[in-house]
Each structure stands twice: as C-alpha cells, then as structure tokens.
Design a protein around this motif. Structure first.
Motif, PDB file in Angstrom:
ATOM      1  N   ASP A 159       0.833  -1.204   0.000  1.00  0.00           N
ATOM      2  CA  ASP A 159       0.000   0.000   0.000  1.00  0.00           C
ATOM      3  C   ASP A 159       0.868   1.254   0.000  1.00  0.00           C
ATOM      4  N   LYS A 160       1.952   1.225   0.762  1.00  0.00           N
ATOM      5  CA  LYS A 160       2.862   2.376   0.789  1.00  0.00           C
ATOM      6  C   LYS A 160       3.532   2.575  -0.568  1.00  0.00           C
ATOM      7  N   LEU A 161       3.826   1.465  -1.245  1.00  0.00           N
ATOM      8  CA  LEU A 161       4.432   1.535  -2.571  1.00  0.00           C
ATOM      9  C   LEU A 161       3.484   2.213  -3.552  1.00  0.00           C
ATOM     10  N   VAL A 162       2.222   1.834  -3.518  1.00  0.00           N
ATOM     11  CA  VAL A 162       1.220   2.436  -4.403  1.00  0.00           C
ATOM     12  C   VAL A 162       1.061   3.925  -4.087  1.00  0.00           C
ATOM     13  N   GLU A 163       1.044   4.253  -2.807  1.00  0.00           N
ATOM     14  CA  GLU A 163       0.924   5.664  -2.413  1.00  0.00           C
ATOM     15  C   GLU A 163       2.092   6.497  -2.939  1.00  0.00           C
ATOM     16  N   ALA A 164       3.260   5.855  -3.103  1.00  0.00           N
ATOM     17  CA  ALA A 164       4.459   6.562  -3.570  1.00  0.00           C
ATOM     18  C   ALA A 164       4.498   6.701  -5.084  1.00  0.00           C
ATOM     19  N   GLY A 165       3.500   6.136  -5.792  1.00  0.00           N
ATOM     20  CA  GLY A 165       3.453   6.302  -7.240  1.00  0.00           C
ATOM     21  C   GLY A 165       3.610   5.029  -8.046  1.00  0.00           C
ATOM     22  N   TYR A 166       3.770   3.888  -7.386  1.00  0.00           N
ATOM     23  CA  TYR A 166       3.851   2.615  -8.102  1.00  0.00           C
ATOM     24  C   TYR A 166       2.520   2.335  -8.799  1.00  0.00           C
ATOM     25  N   ASP A 167       2.597   1.867 -10.033  1.00  0.00           N
ATOM     26  CA  ASP A 167       1.394   1.570 -10.814  1.00  0.00           C
ATOM     27  C   ASP A 167       1.107   0.074 -10.748  1.00  0.00           C
ATOM     28  N   PRO A 168       0.098  -0.362  -9.978  1.00  0.00           N
ATOM     29  CA  PRO A 168      -0.187  -1.797  -9.853  1.00  0.00           C
ATOM     30  C   PRO A 168      -0.708  -2.422 -11.139  1.00  0.00           C
ATOM     31  N   GLY A 169      -1.072  -1.594 -12.119  1.00  0.00           N
ATOM     32  CA  GLY A 169      -1.568  -2.117 -13.381  1.00  0.00           C
ATOM     33  C   GLY A 169      -0.488  -2.326 -14.422  1.00  0.00           C
ATOM     34  N   ALA A 170       0.750  -1.968 -14.098  1.00  0.00           N
ATOM     35  CA  ALA A 170       1.865  -2.117 -15.035  1.00  0.00           C
ATOM     36  C   ALA A 170       2.827  -3.191 -14.534  1.00  0.00           C
ATOM     37  N   PRO A 171       3.429  -3.955 -15.441  1.00  0.00           N
ATOM     38  CA  PRO A 171       4.334  -5.031 -15.013  1.00  0.00           C
ATOM     39  C   PRO A 171       5.560  -4.477 -14.294  1.00  0.00           C
ATOM     40  N   ALA A 172       6.044  -5.265 -13.325  1.00  0.00           N
ATOM     41  CA  ALA A 172       7.194  -4.835 -12.523  1.00  0.00           C
ATOM     42  C   ALA A 172       8.088  -6.030 -12.236  1.00  0.00           C
ATOM     43  N   PHE A 173       9.341  -5.728 -11.986  1.00  0.00           N
ATOM     44  CA  PHE A 173      10.289  -6.740 -11.533  1.00  0.00           C
ATOM     45  C   PHE A 173      10.640  -6.427 -10.082  1.00  0.00           C
ATOM     46  N   PHE A 174      10.397  -7.405  -9.198  1.00  0.00           N
ATOM     47  CA  PHE A 174      10.682  -7.248  -7.779  1.00  0.00           C
ATOM     48  C   PHE A 174      11.988  -7.977  -7.452  1.00  0.00           C
ATOM     49  N   LEU A 175      12.957  -7.236  -6.981  1.00  0.00           N
ATOM     50  CA  LEU A 175      14.246  -7.805  -6.628  1.00  0.00           C
ATOM     51  C   LEU A 175      14.335  -7.842  -5.094  1.00  0.00           C
ATOM     52  N   TRP A 176      14.516  -9.056  -4.560  1.00  0.00           N
ATOM     53  CA  TRP A 176      14.442  -9.263  -3.107  1.00  0.00           C
ATOM     54  C   TRP A 176      15.668 -10.073  -2.693  1.00  0.00           C
ATOM     55  N   GLU A 177      16.778  -9.383  -2.535  1.00  0.00           N
ATOM     56  CA  GLU A 177      18.060 -10.053  -2.343  1.00  0.00           C
ATOM     57  C   GLU A 177      18.495 -10.052  -0.877  1.00  0.00           C
ATOM     58  N   SER A 178      18.884 -11.234  -0.399  1.00  0.00           N
ATOM     59  CA  SER A 178      19.433 -11.401   0.948  1.00  0.00           C
ATOM     60  C   SER A 178      18.527 -10.787   2.011  1.00  0.00           C
ATOM     61  N   VAL A 179      17.229 -11.117   1.938  1.00  0.00           N
ATOM     62  CA  VAL A 179      16.268 -10.566   2.890  1.00  0.00           C
ATOM     63  C   VAL A 179      15.444 -11.661   3.575  1.00  0.00           C
ATOM     64  N   THR A 180      15.016 -12.675   2.819  1.00  0.00           N
ATOM     65  CA  THR A 180      14.047 -13.630   3.359  1.00  0.00           C
ATOM     66  C   THR A 180      14.520 -14.289   4.647  1.00  0.00           C
ATOM     67  N   MET A 181      15.815 -14.578   4.749  1.00  0.00           N
ATOM     68  CA  MET A 181      16.324 -15.276   5.929  1.00  0.00           C
ATOM     69  C   MET A 181      16.247 -14.462   7.207  1.00  0.00           C
ATOM     70  N   TYR A 182      16.052 -13.148   7.080  1.00  0.00           N
ATOM     71  CA  TYR A 182      15.969 -12.270   8.258  1.00  0.00           C
ATOM     72  C   TYR A 182      14.529 -11.984   8.681  1.00  0.00           C
ATOM     73  N   LEU A 183      13.552 -12.524   7.952  1.00  0.00           N
ATOM     74  CA  LEU A 183      12.135 -12.294   8.243  1.00  0.00           C
ATOM     75  C   LEU A 183      11.494 -13.558   8.804  1.00  0.00           C
ATOM     76  N   ASP A 184      10.317 -13.401   9.400  1.00  0.00           N
ATOM     77  CA  ASP A 184       9.585 -14.591   9.815  1.00  0.00           C
ATOM     78  C   ASP A 184       8.788 -15.127   8.626  1.00  0.00           C
ATOM     79  N   ARG A 185       8.301 -16.351   8.755  1.00  0.00           N
ATOM     80  CA  ARG A 185       7.613 -17.005   7.635  1.00  0.00           C
ATOM     81  C   ARG A 185       6.394 -16.202   7.173  1.00  0.00           C
ATOM     82  N   ALA A 186       5.647 -15.661   8.113  1.00  0.00           N
ATOM     83  CA  ALA A 186       4.443 -14.919   7.748  1.00  0.00           C
ATOM     84  C   ALA A 186       4.785 -13.732   6.852  1.00  0.00           C
TER      85      ALA A 186
END
Length: 318
Positions: free
Chosen positions: A193-220
């Motif tokens: 929601d914050k991304l959309v508020e900042a101007g991200y267009d949810p109707g346009a294709p995007a590439f999400f890069l998520w590097e070296s992050v998952t291991m520091y988060l909980d499963r949820a």
C-alpha cells in the motif's frame, strides 16, 4: 610462474595486514551494531560488489563512492583487509574464482554473495526490457537503481536504514533523482500500500528484486510479501534467494560463529525453506505455488541437498 601461483604467494605474504584489517572491521561493526538500528548485514553484499568493482569484474561506481563515506566502515581496516587480494591482483593479474562467477559447475556456499549478485543481475537484465518498474525490496545498500536503468525505480526498506543510505548517497555525490524511496517494515506494515501511495502503478508489469532478505524475516512476512507480488500485473516477476532449514539448524563451527555475530547485531536468521529430499527445485516450486506464483528458475548454492539457492518466479496469468 602461473599467475594464480603468484597471486597466492603475494596474498600469503600480506596475510598479517588482512588479519589486522579484519579485526578493525568486525570490531567497529559490532560496536556500531550495539547502538544503531541501521542494518549492518547489508555490508556483506556491498563489500562483495566493492571488491568486484576494484577487481574489474563488475563495475559499480556508486558502490565505490559510497564505500568511501560510510561511517561504519573503518577506512584503515578496509585498506588492510583488502590489501592482500588487491595487491596480489594488481601484480599477477589473477582474479580469484569467488569474484568471477559465472564459471562451470555449481558455486559453493562460500561463493554465495558474489554468485548471488550475478544471478540477480542476469534476472534483472532478462526483464528490464519488458517491465516498466523495478522494485528493490529490502534495498539496503543495493546500487542497481543508480546504474542507468530505463525503468522507474522504487526502493523499499526500513524507516531506519533507508534515511542513512540516502544521506550516504548524498555525501558520495550519487544522483538519486530517478529513484523513489518507500519506508516500510515488512513484518509490521503493509509495504505494498505504501508503494502504491508513492506512485507505483499496480496495473503495469514490474520486476521485484528481493536479495538477501528472506532469511531475516519470519515465515508470515515472507509468504505475505510473495502473495502481494502474486497480485501484481501480468508480466511481473520476483527474484529472491533463500537458505535451507537444514543450514539454519546446522551446528557447524561456521554456523555457530555466524549466528553469534548476527545475534550481537540484532539481526538473527529466522526463515529457511526445506530442500530435502532432493531435488530442491521441487520444494521451491511447491512453495512459490502456495503463494500464487509460478517457478521460472531455481539454482543451487552448493550441491544437493543444497544449503541455499536463488529463485525467479512469475505472476500467473489470470
């Protein structure tokens, strides 16, 4: 004499300098980590890319300029810890294998940081011509947004790490006019929601890069993030890396040391994915499918049963 032999001899002769530099580096890292909420683990990838830049295998001027102004990097320590390798490279012309991926075969876990950089660069290159937006999740000190990409760039990171990075970019004289910054905590807030508020267009294709992050988060948090991405426009994709549950539960000397350092920094590893019985690809396909995505690519770090890996997954067509 082969260049690799010359390289190794020089590196061994200068090893005492490297040890002194390592002590200075880790000491300052731990001291700062005790009094700052700014992520210190982001330096792992950043250091690797700084080395690649200086060895000529991956040019990254923004990274090089930022490294000179970071207050959590002791410049004497940086010089000492890198002098054995950089001096050996200048004299011999040899680049150690860890910094010149891709090479034939599967990269071992100890090459993970450098090989991971190549994996993500390749994935981004594949999609750069077919998407309108790049979203770097948990951006840390990632500098891909400052490499002249012809897409709109968004960086999402914590409200404490992101202001620090922006100040360092300013001090380094890096142009940030093409980047939109979104402050969000993946475990506490709705980052999309914050991304959309900042101007991200949810109707346009995007590439999400998520590097070296998952291991520091909980499963949820990991699963909810991937499900949010799964609701993106057709043509969108996500690239992320992961550790295996076997690796995180392992009791090797390396794992005990790594966990101890991360605990002191307040950034423990939390999340892993099952990769046994092999092949790991089957487990990853099931996992991303459970989050509404389709597996496109999966590669291992290390041989099966793989301790870690890299994934690209795509948004399913409606």
């Amino acid at each position: 004499m082969p260049s690799a032999v010359v390289f190794r001899v020089i590196q061994i002769l200068l090893l005492p300098l490297g040890i002194v530099g390592y002590v200075l580096w880790v000491g300052k890292l731990l001291l700062r980590g005790r009094r700052s909420r700014v992520s210190e683990t982001v330096l792992a990838s950043f250091y690797t890319r700084w080395m690649q830049h200086n060895l000529g295998t991956r040019k990254d001027p923004a990274c090089a300029r930022m490294m000179r102004v970071l207050p959590n990097v002791p410049q004497f320590g940086l010089t000492f810890v890198t002098s054995p390798m950089l001096a050996a490279n200048r004299i011999s012309g040899h680049v150690p294998k860890i910094y010149r991926y891709p090479y034939p075969g599967v990269p071992p876990l100890m090459h993970q940081s450098a090989a991971r950089t190549t994996f993500f660069d390749e994935a981004l290159s594949r999609y750069a011509g077919s998407v309108d937006q790049l979203v770097v999740l948990g951006a840390g000190f990632d500098t891909r947004s400052y490499r002249g990409l012809d897409v709109r760039c968004f960086e999402v990171d914590t409200p404490w790490t992101q202001p620090f990075k922006r100040e360092m970019l300013r001090k380094a004289g890096v142009d940030t006019t093409g980047v939109t910054y979104v402050a969000a905590d993946f475990e506490q807030e709705d980052w999309f929601d914050k991304l959309v508020e900042a101007g991200y267009d949810p109707g346009a294709p995007a590439f999400f890069l998520w590097e070296s992050v998952t291991m520091y988060l909980d499963r949820a948090a990991v699963e909810s993030t991937l499900r949010r991405i799964a609701g993106s426009a057709p043509g969108s994709a996500v690239a992320f890396d992961y550790f295996s549950t076997d690796l995180l539960e392992g009791g090797s000397l390396f794992m005990r040391y790594a966990k101890a350092i991360l605990d002191v920094l307040g950034e423990p590893w939390k999340f892993g994915l099952p990769t046994t019985p092999p092949p790991a690809r089957d487990h990853l396909a099931d996992f991303v499918a459970s989050c509404g995505l389709s597996l496109e690519e999966q590669r291992n770090f290390g041989r099966e049963p793989a301790p870690a890996g890299f994934v690209t997954a795509t948004v399913r067509s409606p």
